[in-house]
Design a protein around this motif. Structure first.
Motif, PDB file in Angstrom:
ATOM      1  N   THR A 185     -16.146   3.911  -8.062  1.00 29.12           N
ATOM      2  CA  THR A 185     -16.000   5.280  -8.557  1.00 29.12           C
ATOM      3  C   THR A 185     -14.699   5.534  -9.302  1.00 29.12           C
ATOM      4  N   GLY A 186     -13.694   4.675  -9.116  1.00 26.29           N
ATOM      5  CA  GLY A 186     -12.387   4.938  -9.695  1.00 26.29           C
ATOM      6  C   GLY A 186     -11.567   5.943  -8.912  1.00 26.29           C
ATOM      7  N   LYS A 187     -12.011   6.295  -7.715  1.00 21.42           N
ATOM      8  CA  LYS A 187     -11.279   7.254  -6.881  1.00 21.42           C
ATOM      9  C   LYS A 187     -10.061   6.573  -6.262  1.00 21.42           C
ATOM     10  N   THR A 188      -8.932   7.272  -6.265  1.00 19.71           N
ATOM     11  CA  THR A 188      -7.728   6.764  -5.623  1.00 19.71           C
ATOM     12  C   THR A 188      -7.898   6.828  -4.112  1.00 19.71           C
ATOM     13  N   LEU A 189      -7.707   5.688  -3.442  1.00 18.00           N
ATOM     14  CA  LEU A 189      -7.851   5.621  -1.989  1.00 18.00           C
ATOM     15  C   LEU A 189      -6.524   5.866  -1.287  1.00 18.00           C
ATOM     16  N   TRP A 190      -5.465   5.281  -1.800  1.00 15.93           N
ATOM     17  CA  TRP A 190      -4.134   5.560  -1.257  1.00 15.93           C
ATOM     18  C   TRP A 190      -3.071   5.247  -2.309  1.00 15.93           C
ATOM     19  N   THR A 191      -1.894   5.831  -2.141  1.00 16.93           N
ATOM     20  CA  THR A 191      -0.754   5.537  -3.009  1.00 16.93           C
ATOM     21  C   THR A 191       0.483   5.334  -2.151  1.00 16.93           C
ATOM     22  N   TRP A 192       1.431   4.607  -2.688  1.00 24.84           N
ATOM     23  CA  TRP A 192       2.706   4.366  -2.000  1.00 24.84           C
ATOM     24  C   TRP A 192       3.798   4.261  -3.050  1.00 24.84           C
ATOM     25  N   LYS A 193       4.957   4.822  -2.747  1.00 25.71           N
ATOM     26  CA  LYS A 193       6.110   4.653  -3.632  1.00 25.71           C
ATOM     27  C   LYS A 193       7.383   4.708  -2.824  1.00 25.71           C
ATOM     28  N   LEU A 194       8.449   4.200  -3.419  1.00 21.64           N
ATOM     29  CA  LEU A 194       9.765   4.185  -2.796  1.00 21.64           C
ATOM     30  C   LEU A 194      10.743   4.877  -3.724  1.00 21.64           C
ATOM     31  N   ASP A 195      11.484   5.841  -3.199  1.00 23.51           N
ATOM     32  CA  ASP A 195      12.503   6.516  -4.001  1.00 23.51           C
ATOM     33  C   ASP A 195      13.789   5.714  -3.884  1.00 23.51           C
ATOM     34  N   GLU A 196      14.245   5.137  -5.001  1.00 26.01           N
ATOM     35  CA  GLU A 196      15.370   4.211  -4.968  1.00 26.01           C
ATOM     36  C   GLU A 196      16.636   4.769  -5.598  1.00 26.01           C
ATOM     37  N   GLY A 197      16.635   6.046  -5.970  1.00 25.93           N
ATOM     38  CA  GLY A 197      17.847   6.662  -6.479  1.00 25.93           C
ATOM     39  C   GLY A 197      18.413   5.954  -7.691  1.00 25.93           C
TER      40      GLY A 197
END
Length: 723
Positions: A113-125
Motif C-alpha cells: 500500500t505504501g503506508k508508513t509503518l514506523w519512523t525513527w530519527k535522531l536529533d544530533e544538534g
C-alpha cells in the motif's frame, strides 16, 4: 540558557518513536540464503552481499513490462527532504525499509500500500548541522538470525543505530538506548562543540563547527554558540549504508569533498567492525597505515595523525562481501586535495584501492591500488561486484571493481590475484611546481574501457579538413595524451594552463550509476559516463594548500586571512564540475568523436570481452549554427547521464538517472533483453530515477521501486502489473 543537549547518552535516547502503528506482524522465516539474500527479496543496497543488483524474478518480463502501473507513491518530501533523493530501499520479510531527509530518518513501509509503518530519527544538534555529507544517504542495512530482526542506520552526525525491524524501536541491548556514537572508539578526544553561523557545512571545509569556549551557551535566536553537543574536531561523517557479515556490522566514514580544501590537518579514515548484538567495537583498520603497519612507507613524510595531509582516505561508497569466505571488500577513496598531492609524496596506500578484510577480525587479506598517488579525483566510487566465472576452463571466484577512470579491474576475490594481467605502465608526469606524480599506473589488459580516456589527435573530429584543423587547434591549447594526464597550473607563465580530463571527476563509473551482475551467466553490465573536460589547479589565496581546483575561499568562516594585496579573481567560485566542459566545443559541437562509450556496456567476464553496448535512453541529435558545419551531417551523441541498472532473470531494467536521457524525452524506465541489448520496453514514469531501483516479490506480486525527485517532491514510486 538551557542547553539543548547534555551528553551523547541523551542524544542516544532522544528518539525511539513510531509515528504510525506497525502493520500486521510478518513471521520471520529461516529461508535459504543465496549470496546472503532470500531469493525474491532485496536485503542489501546492492540486492545481496555480492552487490549483484540481481533478482531471479521473472513475473515482470518483456511481454508485460509496458503494462506496469504505479501501485503507490510514497512521499519522502513530507518529512522535509531538500536534496535529490538518492536512496535504494531494502525489502526483507514482508517489509520495505528506507531512509529519508537530511537527518537520515529510518522508515518501514507496507510494500502493498505504501503506508508508513514506523519512523525513527535522531536529533544530533550541531553534529547534524555541520555534517560533511548531510543528505538522506543511500540506504540502510538489515540483519536477522531467523528470529530477531534489525535495521541498522548510520546518521549524518555519525551515530550507528540498531532498530527493531518490526516496530522501529531501538534495540536496548545495543550501545546506549540502541545507539553507538561512532566518534568514540577512534582514539580522538570528544570536546564540546560550537558554531558561528546557522547554516550547514558548505562544499569546502569552510564554516565548520569548532571547540566551544568555556561557559559558552546557545543563542536560540541567532542559532549560534554551544548547544551541549560533543564530538571530535574536524570533519568525519558517513554517506553510505553499513554492510553486515554474520554478526558483524562493518562501518566506514566519509569526509567533506576534496575540490577546495582549506586545512591541511583533518581527520584520517578507518573501517571498523561492531557486534550486532551489543554495538561493541570489535576491530579497527587504518586506511592510512600507521608506523609499523603495511603501507606506512608509501607516505614519504610519515603518517602520524595530525601530520599535514594525513587525512581523508575515506571509503565513502557502499561495500560488498562474500559471507562464505568471510571477507568484506572495501572501495577506498583518495586523499586531499583531489587534483594536487605535492604535500603527500608517495603512492599513498590505501587510497584509491580495493581492500579485502576479514569481517570478523579486520585483518587485511589482500589489496590492490588502482591509482598510485591519486591526483585525478579517481576515488573508488562503487561497491565491487562479486561473481563466479569460468576462465580458460577454470572456475574463478572473482570480484570486479568498476572505477571513475573507465577500467574494470578484476581479481580472484580470495587471493587478490588479477584474473587478467594488470600492467604497470609509464604515464605522463606533472608540470605543476611541487607535484611528484607517480611514474606508472596499473592498466588492465581486459576488459576494454567503457569510457573515453585522455585525448589523442585520432580522437578529434575530422568531418572536413577545416573542422579537423580548428578542432586540433583547440585540442592543442590543453595538454594532450592518453590516460592519466596530470592537471596543469592555471596561472602558469609558460607551457600549458589546462590539461584534458577524460574521464573526469564524475567518471566513468560514479555512485549514481555503477554496475550489475548476472550471476547465472557471468555477465557484467556497466553504466557509465564518457565525455571530455579540462583539469587545472591554482593557488587558493585563503587555503593552506599550495594548489586546489581553482577557488577563492577568502571570507569563509574557518578560512585563512586574505594575503596582502589580495584581489578576488573572477572564475574561482566553481562547484567542482560545472565549467570544465566548456572548452571542448566548437559551435556547440564536441571536438571528441562519438564512440560506443559511456551508456551501458555488457561484458562477458568469462572471456573479458565486450558483448554489446547501448546509449543511455537513446541518442541526441547534434546540430550547429556555426558556418563551419554547414552541409555536414553530424552524428548523434549518446544520451546524457549515468543509467541506473538492475538485473532480473531475463531483463536488464534501468532508469536514466537524474541528469540522464535524451533531450525532450519524458521520464522513462527501460527494459532491455540482457543477452542482446535490444530494448523490449519503455515505461513512462512520474519523474526520473535518482538512485538505483530495486525489485522484490510480495504476496505473489513482483514490484519495482525507485527513488525520484528533489526537494519537497521526493518520493519512492512502486510499479507492479495490473490485477
Amino acid at each position: 540558557m538551557k542547553k539543548l543537549f547534555i551528553t551523547v547518552l541523551i542524544l542516544a535516547a532522544i528518539t525511539a518513536n513510531a509515528d504510525a502503528q506497525p502493520g500486521p506482524r510478518v513471521q520471520t522465516r529461516r529461508a535459504a540464503l543465496v549470496r546472503g539474500n532470500v531469493p525474491g527479496e532485496w536485503r542489501y543496497w546492492g540486492a545481496d552481499a555480492w552487490s549483484t543488483r540481481y533478482s531471479p524474478l521473472d513475473q515482470i518480463n518483456a511481454s508485460n513490462f509496458d503494462s506496469l502501473k504505479v501501485a503507490w507513491q510514497w512521499n519522502a518530501g513530507q518529512f522535509g527532504e531538500d536534496e535529490y533523493y538518492r536512496t535504494t530501499p531494502l525489502y526483507a520479510n514482508g517489509r520495505l525499509f528506507t531512509v529519508a531527509t537530511t537527518r537520515r530518518m529510518a522508515m518501514a513501509i507496507d510494500p502493498e500500500t505504501g503506508k508508513t509503518l514506523w519512523t525513527w530519527k535522531l536529533d544530533e544538534g550541531i553534529r547534524w548541522q555541520k555534517a560533511p555529507r548531510q543528505f538522506a544517504g543511500r540506504g540502510l542495512a538489515y540483519w536477522t538470525n531467523g528470529g530477531a530482526e534489525r535495521v541498522v542506520v548510520i546518521t549524518p552526525g555519525y551515530h550507528l543505530a540498531s532498530l527493531d525491524a518490526r516496530t522501529g524501536a531501538p534495540d536496548k541491548n545495543f550501545g546506549t538506548n540502541g545507539v553507538v556514537d561512532l566518534m568514540e572508539g577512534l582514539g580522538l578526544p570528544l570536546v564540546p562543540l560550537a558554531v558561528d553561523d546557522s547554516g550547514p557545512l558548505i562544499i569546502t571545509d569552510g564554516a565548520p563547527y569548532r571547540q566551544a569556549r568555556p561557559g559558552e551557551t546557545w543563542d536560540p535566536v541567532k542559532r549560534i554558540g554551544a548547544d551541549g553537543t560533543k564530538g571530535i574536531l574536524g570533519q568525519i561523517a558517513n554517506s553510505s549504508p553499513a554492510i553486515i557479515v554474520g554478526d558483524v556490522i562493518i562501518v566506514g566514514n566519509s569526509h567533506v569533498h576534496g575540490y577546495y580544501p582549506i586545512r591541511l590537518k583533518n581527520n584520517p579514515s578507518w573501517i571498523r567492525g561492531f557486534d550486532i548484538h551489543t554495538g561493541r567495537q570489535l576491530w579497527k583498520f587504518n586506511l592510512i597505515p600507521q608506523a609499523g603497519e603495511f603501507g606506512a612507507d608509501t607516505w614519504e613524510r610519515g603518517t602520524k595523525f595530525g601530520t599535514d595531509a594525513v587525512t581523508k582516505v575515506d571509503a565513502w561508497a557502499p561495500y560488498s562481501a562474500d559471507p562464505d569466505l568471510g571477507l568484506v571488500y572495501i572501495p577506498v577513496g583518495m586523499p586531499l586535495a583531489d587534483e594536487y598531492g605535492g604535500h603527500r609524496p608517495g603512492a599513498n596506500l590505501f587510497s584509491s584501492s580495493v581492500v579485502a578484510l576479514d569481517a570478523k577480525t579486520g585483518q587485511r587479506k589482500w589489496h590492490f591500488q588502482m591509482v598510485h598517488h591519486d591526483i585525478w579525483d579517481y576515488d573508488t566510487p562503487m561497491a565491487p561486484n562479486l561473481l563466479d566465472i569460468r576462465v580458460d576452463g577454470r572456475t574463478r571466484k572473482a570480484v570486479a571493481v568498476t572505477t571513475k577512470q573507465g577500467f574494470v579491474y578484476t581479481f580472484d576475490r580470495a587471493t587478490g590475484e588479477p584474473i587478467w594481467p594488470i600492467v604497470e605502465t609509464p604515464v605522463m608526469q606533472s608540470e605543476v611546481p611541487g607535484e611528484k606524480a607517480w611514474p606508472t599506473q596499473p592498466i588492465p589488459t581486459k576488459p576494454a574501457p567503457y569510457s573515453q580516456q585522455g585525448l589523442l589527435e585520432a580522437d578529434v573530429i575530422d568531418y572536413t579538413p577545416a573542422i579537423k584543423d580548428t578542432a586540433l587547434k583547440l585540442a592543442k591549447r590543453c595538454r594532450m595524451g592518453p590516460y592519466y594526464i596530470p592537471a596543469a597550473e592555471a596561472t602558469a607563465q609558460t607551457g600549458y594552463k589546462c590539461s584534458w580530463y577524460s574521464p573526469g571527476a564524475s567518471g566513468g563509473v560514479n555512485i549514481d550509476g555503477g554496475a550489475a551482475v548476472d550471476p547465472e551467466t557471468g555477465m557484467l553490465y556497466v553504466a557509465a559516463l564518457s565525455g571530455l573536460s579540462t583539469i587545472q589547479v591554482q593557488k587558493d589565496p585563503c587555503s593552506e594548500f599550495a594548489y586546489t581546483s581553482p577557488h577563492d575561499s577568502c571570507g569563509l568562516i574557518g578560512a585563512l586571512d586574505p594575503p596582502p594585496g589580495y584581489v578576488r579573481q573572477a572564475g574561482t567560485q566553481g562547484d567542482g564540475f560545472s565549467t570544465r566542459e566548456a572548452m571542448s566545443r566548437i559551435g556547440g559541437v564536441s571536438i571528441l568523436k562519438p564512440k560506443e562509450l559511456g551508456g551501458i556496456t555488457a561484458y562477458n567476464m568469462n572471456a573479458g570481452d565486450k558483448r554489446w553496448w547501448i546509449p543511455n535512453a537513446g541518442f541526441n541529435p547534434v546540430t550547429s549554427s556555426d558556418p563551419m558545419f554547414e552541409g555536414v551531417k553530424l552524428p548523434p551523441q549518446p544520451g546524457n547521464g549515468q543509467a541506473q541498472v538492475i538485473m532480473t532473470k531475463t531483463l536488464m531494467i534501468y532508469g536514466t538517472g537524474r541528469q540522464g536521457g535524451v533531450r525532450g524525452q519524458p521520464p522513462l524506465l527501460f527494459a532491455v533483453d540482457k543477452a542482446t541489448g535490444k530494448q523490449v520496453g519503455a515505461l513512462r514514469i512520474p519523474s526520473k530515477t535518482t538512485a538505483v531501483p530495486m525489485t522484490f516479490m510480495h504476496k505473489g506480486k513482483q514490484y519495482i521501486v525507485f527513488a525520484t525527485g528533489q526537494g519537497g517532491s521526493t518520493s519512492l514510486v512502486a510499479l507492479t502489473l495490473p490485477r
